[in-house]
Design a protein around this motif. Structure first.
Motif, PDB file in Angstrom:
ATOM      1  N   MET A 231      52.261  19.597  46.652  1.00  0.00           N
ATOM      2  CA  MET A 231      51.250  20.511  47.179  1.00  0.00           C
ATOM      3  C   MET A 231      51.145  20.289  48.685  1.00  0.00           C
ATOM      4  N   VAL A 232      51.518  21.307  49.450  1.00  0.00           N
ATOM      5  CA  VAL A 232      51.580  21.186  50.912  1.00  0.00           C
ATOM      6  C   VAL A 232      50.487  22.057  51.530  1.00  0.00           C
ATOM      7  N   GLY A 233      49.587  21.433  52.310  1.00  0.00           N
ATOM      8  CA  GLY A 233      48.514  22.181  52.965  1.00  0.00           C
ATOM      9  C   GLY A 233      47.166  21.775  52.413  1.00  0.00           C
ATOM     10  N   GLY A 234      46.145  22.556  52.758  1.00  0.00           N
ATOM     11  CA  GLY A 234      44.814  22.314  52.219  1.00  0.00           C
ATOM     12  C   GLY A 234      43.934  21.441  53.098  1.00  0.00           C
ATOM     13  N   PHE A 235      42.613  21.672  52.988  1.00  0.00           N
ATOM     14  CA  PHE A 235      41.626  20.854  53.681  1.00  0.00           C
ATOM     15  C   PHE A 235      41.269  19.640  52.819  1.00  0.00           C
ATOM     16  N   PRO A 236      40.738  18.570  53.445  1.00  0.00           N
ATOM     17  CA  PRO A 236      40.445  17.336  52.693  1.00  0.00           C
ATOM     18  C   PRO A 236      39.603  17.559  51.436  1.00  0.00           C
ATOM     19  N   GLU A 237      38.570  18.425  51.535  1.00  0.00           N
ATOM     20  CA  GLU A 237      37.707  18.617  50.374  1.00  0.00           C
ATOM     21  C   GLU A 237      38.451  19.284  49.215  1.00  0.00           C
ATOM     22  N   ASP A 238      39.398  20.170  49.537  1.00  0.00           N
ATOM     23  CA  ASP A 238      40.184  20.825  48.487  1.00  0.00           C
ATOM     24  C   ASP A 238      41.183  19.840  47.879  1.00  0.00           C
ATOM     25  N   LEU A 239      41.779  19.001  48.728  1.00  0.00           N
ATOM     26  CA  LEU A 239      42.724  18.009  48.231  1.00  0.00           C
ATOM     27  C   LEU A 239      42.031  17.004  47.321  1.00  0.00           C
ATOM     28  N   ASP A 240      40.808  16.608  47.690  1.00  0.00           N
ATOM     29  CA  ASP A 240      40.054  15.676  46.843  1.00  0.00           C
ATOM     30  C   ASP A 240      39.797  16.296  45.469  1.00  0.00           C
ATOM     31  N   ARG A 241      39.454  17.587  45.453  1.00  0.00           N
ATOM     32  CA  ARG A 241      39.189  18.267  44.177  1.00  0.00           C
ATOM     33  C   ARG A 241      40.442  18.298  43.300  1.00  0.00           C
ATOM     34  N   LEU A 242      41.578  18.588  43.919  1.00  0.00           N
ATOM     35  CA  LEU A 242      42.816  18.697  43.152  1.00  0.00           C
ATOM     36  C   LEU A 242      43.339  17.329  42.725  1.00  0.00           C
ATOM     37  N   ARG A 243      43.166  16.322  43.571  1.00  0.00           N
ATOM     38  CA  ARG A 243      43.565  14.969  43.168  1.00  0.00           C
ATOM     39  C   ARG A 243      42.752  14.517  41.950  1.00  0.00           C
ATOM     40  N   SER A 244      41.465  14.826  41.967  1.00  0.00           N
ATOM     41  CA  SER A 244      40.608  14.473  40.843  1.00  0.00           C
ATOM     42  C   SER A 244      41.066  15.198  39.579  1.00  0.00           C
ATOM     43  N   LEU A 245      41.426  16.465  39.728  1.00  0.00           N
ATOM     44  CA  LEU A 245      41.904  17.239  38.579  1.00  0.00           C
ATOM     45  C   LEU A 245      43.196  16.643  38.032  1.00  0.00           C
ATOM     46  N   ALA A 246      44.133  16.299  38.939  1.00  0.00           N
ATOM     47  CA  ALA A 246      45.397  15.711  38.495  1.00  0.00           C
ATOM     48  C   ALA A 246      45.155  14.400  37.757  1.00  0.00           C
ATOM     49  N   GLY A 247      44.195  13.600  38.254  1.00  0.00           N
ATOM     50  CA  GLY A 247      43.872  12.348  37.581  1.00  0.00           C
ATOM     51  C   GLY A 247      43.307  12.585  36.191  1.00  0.00           C
ATOM     52  N   THR A 248      42.412  13.556  36.072  1.00  0.00           N
ATOM     53  CA  THR A 248      41.815  13.888  34.773  1.00  0.00           C
ATOM     54  C   THR A 248      42.881  14.331  33.780  1.00  0.00           C
ATOM     55  N   LEU A 249      43.893  15.048  34.271  1.00  0.00           N
ATOM     56  CA  LEU A 249      44.961  15.561  33.406  1.00  0.00           C
ATOM     57  C   LEU A 249      46.059  14.525  33.162  1.00  0.00           C
ATOM     58  N   GLY A 250      45.963  13.392  33.836  1.00  0.00           N
ATOM     59  CA  GLY A 250      46.932  12.329  33.622  1.00  0.00           C
ATOM     60  C   GLY A 250      48.285  12.562  34.248  1.00  0.00           C
ATOM     61  N   ILE A 251      48.318  13.300  35.360  1.00  0.00           N
ATOM     62  CA  ILE A 251      49.614  13.601  35.991  1.00  0.00           C
ATOM     63  C   ILE A 251      49.652  13.155  37.454  1.00  0.00           C
ATOM     64  N   SER A 252      48.766  12.261  37.845  1.00  0.00           N
ATOM     65  CA  SER A 252      48.712  11.833  39.243  1.00  0.00           C
ATOM     66  C   SER A 252      50.050  11.309  39.739  1.00  0.00           C
ATOM     67  N   GLY A 253      50.797  10.641  38.869  1.00  0.00           N
ATOM     68  CA  GLY A 253      52.063  10.083  39.277  1.00  0.00           C
ATOM     69  C   GLY A 253      53.165  11.100  39.472  1.00  0.00           C
ATOM     70  N   ARG A 254      52.922  12.344  39.029  1.00  0.00           N
ATOM     71  CA  ARG A 254      53.941  13.394  39.151  1.00  0.00           C
ATOM     72  C   ARG A 254      53.542  14.503  40.126  1.00  0.00           C
ATOM     73  N   VAL A 255      52.408  14.313  40.801  1.00  0.00           N
ATOM     74  CA  VAL A 255      51.929  15.296  41.772  1.00  0.00           C
ATOM     75  C   VAL A 255      51.753  14.632  43.125  1.00  0.00           C
ATOM     76  N   GLU A 256      52.315  15.231  44.161  1.00  0.00           N
ATOM     77  CA  GLU A 256      52.202  14.684  45.521  1.00  0.00           C
ATOM     78  C   GLU A 256      51.443  15.681  46.392  1.00  0.00           C
ATOM     79  N   PHE A 257      50.408  15.191  47.068  1.00  0.00           N
ATOM     80  CA  PHE A 257      49.633  16.003  47.991  1.00  0.00           C
ATOM     81  C   PHE A 257      49.995  15.549  49.411  1.00  0.00           C
ATOM     82  N   THR A 258      50.688  16.393  50.139  1.00  0.00           N
ATOM     83  CA  THR A 258      51.162  16.002  51.464  1.00  0.00           C
ATOM     84  C   THR A 258      50.163  16.328  52.555  1.00  0.00           C
ATOM     85  N   GLY A 259      49.225  17.237  52.286  1.00  0.00           N
ATOM     86  CA  GLY A 259      48.283  17.663  53.310  1.00  0.00           C
ATOM     87  C   GLY A 259      48.905  18.653  54.257  1.00  0.00           C
TER      88      GLY A 259
END
Length: 259
Positions: A231-259
Motif C-alpha cells: 500500500m503506497v501513499g496515505g496520511f498517517p491516520e489512514d495508515l494507522d486505521r489500515l494497519r489495525s485492520l490488517a492486524g485484526t485480519l491476521g495478515i500484517s506479515g503479508r501487507v506492507e505500508f510504505t507511506g
C-alpha cells in the motif's frame, strides 16, 4: 465534437487526478474530438505529453491564478476561467461541451453556460459531507447545478443509484462508467518458485476510496500463495486505521505500508 475540459489541477503534477485528466483528454482526442484543456498555472513549462507519455495531443490553455491564499485562488481562478471562455467563444464560436470533474465549476457555470453556446457535463467520483444532506445550502446549490447538466458520469453503480435517488435525477442523465486503467502484461513471470508477487495500491487511503475493502479482500486469499500487498501513499491516520485492520485480519506479515 468540441470538448473543453475545465480543471483546477496542476497538470502535469504528482497527483493521480492530474494524470487521469490528461489521459481522459488524450483518449477523447484519439476518438476524434477537438479537445481543449483549460487548467491553472502559466508557470508550468513541462511538456505534459512527454511527462505522461501521451500519444494523442490536444490543446492546452494555461489560466493565470493567484496561488494563495485559498480564497484569492478560488476567485482568481473563476475570473480567469470566465475570461478564457469568453475569448474562446469569440475565436471558436460555439464551445460545444464544457466538461469538468469539479462540482464547484459546474455550480459556477450552471446559470451561464447558455452564453457560451455550450452543454455541461460533469464527472464525479464521490459525494461527501453536506453534499449528502438535503436542505443544506451546498445540497441546494448542487441540485440546481446537476439539473442544468446534460449528463453526469460516476465511477460506480452505487454512486449512480445514490445520485439519482438523492437528487431526483433521471436514470438517463447519470451513467456509471468505471475507471479505466492501462494494463501491460509482464514480459515474463518470475521463474524462482520462491519469488513473491506484489499486489500494489497507490493513492490516498480515505475510507471512501475502498482501500479497506482491498485489505479485506486480500485476507481472503490462500495464505500459501506467494503474494504480498503493498500500500503506497496515505496520511498517517489512514495508515494507522489500515494497519489495525490488517492486524485484526491476521495478515500484517503479508501487507506492507510504505507511506
Amino acid at each position: 465534437m468540441r470538448i473543453l475540459y475545465l480543471a483546477t489541477a496542476r497538470i502535469p503534477g504528482e497527483r493521480a487526478g492530474a494524470l487521469q485528466i490528461a489521459q481522459t483528454c488524450s483518449a477523447l482526442a484519439a476518438a476524434g474530438a477537438e479537445v481543449h484543456l483549460l487548467t491553472r498555472g502559466v508557470d508550468r513549462k513541462d511538456d505534459l505529453f512527454a511527462f505522461y507519455g501521451l500519444k494523442t495531443r490536444f490543446q492546452v490553455h494555461r489560466l493565470p491564478v493567484l496561488e494563495s491564499p485559498a480564497r484569492l485562488f478560488s476567485l482568481s481562478y473563476r475570473l480567469s476561467l470566465l475570461w478564457a471562455l469568453m475569448r474562446l467563444r469569440v475565436s471558436l464560436g460555439k464551445l460545444g461541451i464544457l466538461y469538468t470533474r469539479e462540482p464547484g465549476i459546474l455550480v459556477m457555470l450552471a446559470p451561464l453556460h447558455g452564453l457560451f453556446g455550450a452543454r455541461l457535463f460533469l464527472e464525479i467520483r464521490e459525494l461527501t459531507g453536506d453534499e449528502l444532506k438535503p436542505g443544506t445550502p451546498t445540497f441546494r446549490r448542487l441540485a440546481r447545478a446537476f439539473a442544468s447538466a446534460e449528463g453526469i458520469s460516476v465511477g460506480t453503480e452505487r454512486l449512480r443509484r445514490e445520485m439519482t435517488g438523492l437528487y431526483a435525477l433521471s436514470e438517463g442523465k447519470v451513467a456509471a462508467i468505471p475507471n479505466g486503467c492501462d494494463v501491460t502484461a509482464p514480459e515474463a513471470m518470475p521463474s524462482d518458485p520462491g519469488a513473491v508477487l506484489d499486489i500494489v495500491y497507490t493513492g490516498q487511503m480515505y475510507d471512501w476510496k475502498g482501500a479497506d475493502l482491498l485489505v479485506e479482500a486480500f485476507s481472503l486469499l490462500d495464505p500459501a500463495l506467494p503474494l504480498r500487498l503493498r500500500m503506497v501513499g496515505g496520511f498517517p491516520e489512514d495508515l494507522d486505521r489500515l494497519r489495525s485492520l490488517a492486524g485484526t485480519l491476521g495478515i500484517s506479515g503479508r501487507v506492507e505500508f510504505t507511506g
